[in-house]
Design an enzyme around this catalytic site. Structure first.
Site, PDB file in Angstrom:
ATOM      1  N   ASP A  33     -32.297   4.330 -39.273  1.00 43.68           N
ATOM      2  CA  ASP A  33     -33.045   5.430 -39.697  1.00 43.68           C
ATOM      3  C   ASP A  33     -32.770   6.607 -39.021  1.00 43.68           C
ATOM      4  OD1 ASP A  33     -34.563   3.976 -41.159  1.00 43.68           O
ATOM      5  OD2 ASP A  33     -36.374   3.508 -39.994  1.00 43.68           O
ATOM      6  N   PHE A  34     -32.204   6.480 -37.872  1.00 44.43           N
ATOM      7  CA  PHE A  34     -31.803   7.670 -37.138  1.00 44.43           C
ATOM      8  C   PHE A  34     -30.619   8.181 -37.748  1.00 44.43           C
ATOM      9  CE2 PHE A  34     -29.009   9.773 -34.030  1.00 44.43           C
ATOM     10  CZ  PHE A  34     -29.816  10.832 -33.128  1.00 44.43           C
ATOM     11  N   LYS A 113     -26.847   6.218  -4.438  1.00 47.54           N
ATOM     12  CA  LYS A 113     -25.388   7.039  -4.474  1.00 47.54           C
ATOM     13  C   LYS A 113     -24.622   6.331  -5.513  1.00 47.54           C
ATOM     14  CE  LYS A 113     -21.663   8.641  -1.766  1.00 47.54           C
ATOM     15  NZ  LYS A 113     -20.490   8.024  -2.461  1.00 47.54           N
ATOM     16  N   CYS A 403      14.587   3.319   8.681  1.00 45.61           N
ATOM     17  CA  CYS A 403      13.726   3.882   7.317  1.00 45.61           C
ATOM     18  C   CYS A 403      14.281   3.145   6.431  1.00 45.61           C
ATOM     19  CB  CYS A 403      14.234   5.533   7.280  1.00 45.61           C
ATOM     20  SG  CYS A 403      13.519   6.210   5.774  1.00 45.61           S
ATOM     21  N   CYS A 406      16.434   5.891   3.927  1.00 41.68           N
ATOM     22  CA  CYS A 406      17.749   6.780   4.348  1.00 41.68           C
ATOM     23  C   CYS A 406      18.271   5.926   5.464  1.00 41.68           C
ATOM     24  CB  CYS A 406      17.421   8.088   4.691  1.00 41.68           C
ATOM     25  SG  CYS A 406      16.563   8.126   6.109  1.00 41.68           S
ATOM     26  N   CYS A 421      10.499   8.415  10.581  1.00 40.28           N
ATOM     27  CA  CYS A 421      11.704   8.620  10.138  1.00 40.28           C
ATOM     28  C   CYS A 421      11.984  10.181  10.640  1.00 40.28           C
ATOM     29  CB  CYS A 421      12.048   8.469   8.651  1.00 40.28           C
ATOM     30  SG  CYS A 421      13.450   8.923   8.230  1.00 40.28           S
TER      31      CYS A 421
END
Length: 668
Positions: A33-34, A113, A403, A406, A421
């Site tokens: 109906d809506f 929350k 590292c 490098c 590093c």
């Protein structure tokens, strides 16, 4: 009934049915109906465009395409909340409040929350006029067209409402809608969404509002911001918002003591899983708005509100490997790669290991079964190892010595948890990270240039530091992957426009270790230009408000580095703002130079911000608390008794609002 009246009647009927269903959770009409009534209204509006109304229920379906979301300043800043994780934290918070307010009887509003995307919606004369994402709290992206498609958000208000106000809330995606969306994706062979929160947040930035309209988003409202609001407490504000037509969660409760706060927390810690959407804690707010004004704000959060986070959920899974990431400052972060596991509504594949000490403390080894916890962190963390399931042939994890990018030998400074590093100017992730930081919104805010493009520019040898950006030409970058003429022009124009960015943002953009936004603002305000700052001694820097020895040494090291000196000289040549531009106020004087004021209470002729600005415009400084260094207290109505007592005890002159105005108008 004529055509216009029929259209208006249908709109009112459909709006009421929408309100009943999406806000009150009470269906008063069948879907069929809506839809029939909606189709009737659409047909009438199409035949009679002279009666078009942008707030009609037919406009909820979207259809507007937004290619670029404008960034707009919030009229009222959207603060973050401080988090607490124990009841002891809440007791400490209450004690801090009472020291300011003077041990008064307090009521608190307790609200759940909700885990979604924050939104600020502006209304004027009862009509929705603008919606902004949280952004950085000062400004957000305009997503008005997308927000208008969410049916629990009223386009027009009911009842008696203020002429203008903002209302804040959370855009959420209920579990049922999320599961339905994922099922539809799975059926067509697409990858399902990871969690409701990210899906809700991503929905707000979809370019086509018709796509947003298809998603079962909801908006839960939790606070009203504005001037001359018709209520005196947070809880009254929630009740008013309900009357105006907003969906305000019914779980919110007014309580009279901290024990009642604890009871609320305990109840929802058990029952939250029965809710139709995600919640990860409770927000506790001082109920009296007058008391909220008295308590004020820190740089990041209101003093009158705090979030209590529920204990994190846990899951167990297997550690497959450990990888090491290099940040822009060279800090090495170990990351655990896990067998995928479901945790708190998301699939977890990685977890933070923080540093070498944490790996050693937990004795984490490859192929261990580990317990993973997800709290407020973006990346979950490993909290323990299931030793009973450890393989017999397991080996102790050896932290890397060089590292991973490098191969430079790592260093670890005394008193610091992280390895670094030291190849600051030769390690690719550090170079890329520094440039990405330089272009970011809070720094140089370079439009048309994102993190992936920076990596591409570096990979192709076009940039090695952020000064190189100002050498880029359209023809240099056209050959890059996914780079068309317009994109290249936007990038170059964005770089050029960054020359207008003020000194305080430039200073933050340089990426000096320990110099965040707030510190950069203080240094820029104190030293006025880059030359004065670069020549400052250690003692000079330490004397600057809130600059400690660690920050001071980092600033000196940065400016002593030859590579940095060269880069800064280049940036000067390109026209970057390395000097504070003083904004001239024609009414400003120096009558309050050397004087510190504390402002307390409620005022009739000034807002608190206006009063503080008047003090600063005339050379004075505004303090947050009363001390022996305070010269004057400006006292409005209902000044907190604790502040009044302290000022009296220290013999500090207390000025009424009228007395302050008289002092302000005195000639020097």
């Amino acid at each position: 009934m004529n055509i216009q009246e029929t259209i208006q009647t249908l709109r009112e009927e459909l709006n009421q049915h929408n309100y009943n269903y999406y806000v009150l959770d009470n269906a008063t009409i069948s879907d069929y109906d809506f839809d029939i009534k909606l189709k009737e209204l659409q047909d009438l509006e199409n035949k009679h465009p002279e009666f078009f109304d942008e707030d009609s229920p037919t406009q909820r379906v979207g259809g507007t395409v937004t290619k670029n979301f404008k960034t707009i300043a919030h009229q009222y800043r959207m603060y973050s909340l401080d988090n607490s994780y124990s009841k002891e934290d809440l007791i400490d918070w209450e004690n801090r409040i009472q020291r300011v307010l003077g041990n008064v009887n307090l009521q608190y509003t307790c609200e759940l929350k909700y885990d979604g995307a924050s939104i600020s919606i502006s209304y004027q004369n009862g009509k929705l006029v603008q919606a902004l994402t949280r952004g950085d709290g000062f400004q957000g992206d305009e997503v008005t067209n997308n927000i208008k498609t969410i049916k629990s958000i009223p386009l027009k208000l009911k009842g008696d409402y203020p002429e203008r106000f903002d209302i804040r809330g959370e855009i959420i995606l209920p579990f049922a809608g999320f599961e339905k969306m994922n099922q539809e994706l799975i059926e067509i062979g697409e990858t399902p969404y990871s969690n409701p929160r990210n899906t809700a947040s991503g929905s707000l930035k979809l370019q086509d509002s018709a796509e947003v309209a298809k998603r079962p988003l909801e908006c839960l409202l939790y606070t009203v911001a504005g001037n001359n609001l018709p209520f005196k407490t947070q809880f009254e504000g929630l009740e008013s918002a309900r009357k105006w037509g907003f969906k305000v969660p019914n779980e919110a409760k007014l309580v009279n003591s901290m024990q009642e706060v604890f009871d609320f927390i305990d109840y929802w810690d058990v029952h939250r899983h029965k809710l139709p959407y995600e919640t990860d804690g409770v927000v506790i707010k001082v109920n009296s708005i007058h008391s909220q004004e008295e308590l004020g704000y820190t740089a990041k959060s209101p003093r009158w509100a705090i979030a209590y986070k529920f204990k994190s959920e846990q899951a167990s899974t297997k550690l497959k490997s450990i990888s090491y990431q290099v940040g822009r400052t060279g800090a090495i972060t170990p990351v655990a790669n896990l067998e995928p596991v479901q945790l708190a509504g998301t699939i977890v594949k990685r977890a933070s290991l923080h540093n070498a000490d944490q790996i050693e403390k937990l004795d984490i080894r490859i192929n261990d079964t580990v317990f993973v916890e997800k709290g407020g962190e973006i990346i979950p963390k490993i909290i323990a190892v299931d030793l009973e399931k450890r393989p017999e042939n397991s080996e102790v994890t050896q932290y890397i010595t060089h590292c991973p990018e490098c191969e430079t030998e790592l260093v670890r400074n005394a008193g610091e948890a992280n390895h670094y590093c030291p190849n600051f100017y030769g390690c690719p992730p550090q170079i890329i990270g520094r440039i990405q930081h330089y272009i970011s919104r809070k720094a140089m805010d370079i439009e048309g240039l994102g993190g992936e493009t920076v990596a591409l520019l570096f990979k192709n040898g076009l940039v090695h530091n952020y000064a190189d950006l100002y050498e880029l030409k359209v023809e240099d970058i056209l050959h890059l992957e996914r780079m068309a003429q317009k994109s290249a022009e936007n990038l170059v124009n964005g770089v050029e426009k960054s020359k207008e960015i003020p000194f305080e943002s430039v200073l933050f953009a340089l990426g000096i270790r320990f110099v965040g936004e707030t510190v950069a603002k203080k240094l820029a305000k104190h030293y006025k230009n880059i030359d004065a700052l670069s020549q400052a001694s250690l003692m000079d820097l330490i004397l600057v408000d809130e600059i400690g020895e660690r920050i001071a040494r980092s600033v000196i090291e940065f400016f002593e580095n030859e590579e940095n000196k060269i880069i800064i000289e280049r940036l000067k040549k390109y026209g970057i703002q390395f000097e504070t531009v003083e904004r001239v106020n024609p009414n400003a004087t120096e009558k309050f130079i050397g004087k510190t004021f504390v402002v307390s209470g409620v005022f009739s002729q000034f807002s608190r911000d206006e009063l503080k600005k008047a003090i600063e415009d005339n050379g004075g400084k505004v303090g947050s608390s009363i001390s022996a260094k305070t010269d004057f207290v400006v006292a409005g109505d209902n000044m907190g008794p604790a502040k009044l007592e302290k000022a009296t005890k220290l013999n500090i002159p207390i000025l009424s609002e009228d007395e302050f105005i008289t002092k302000l108008n005195e000639s020097e």
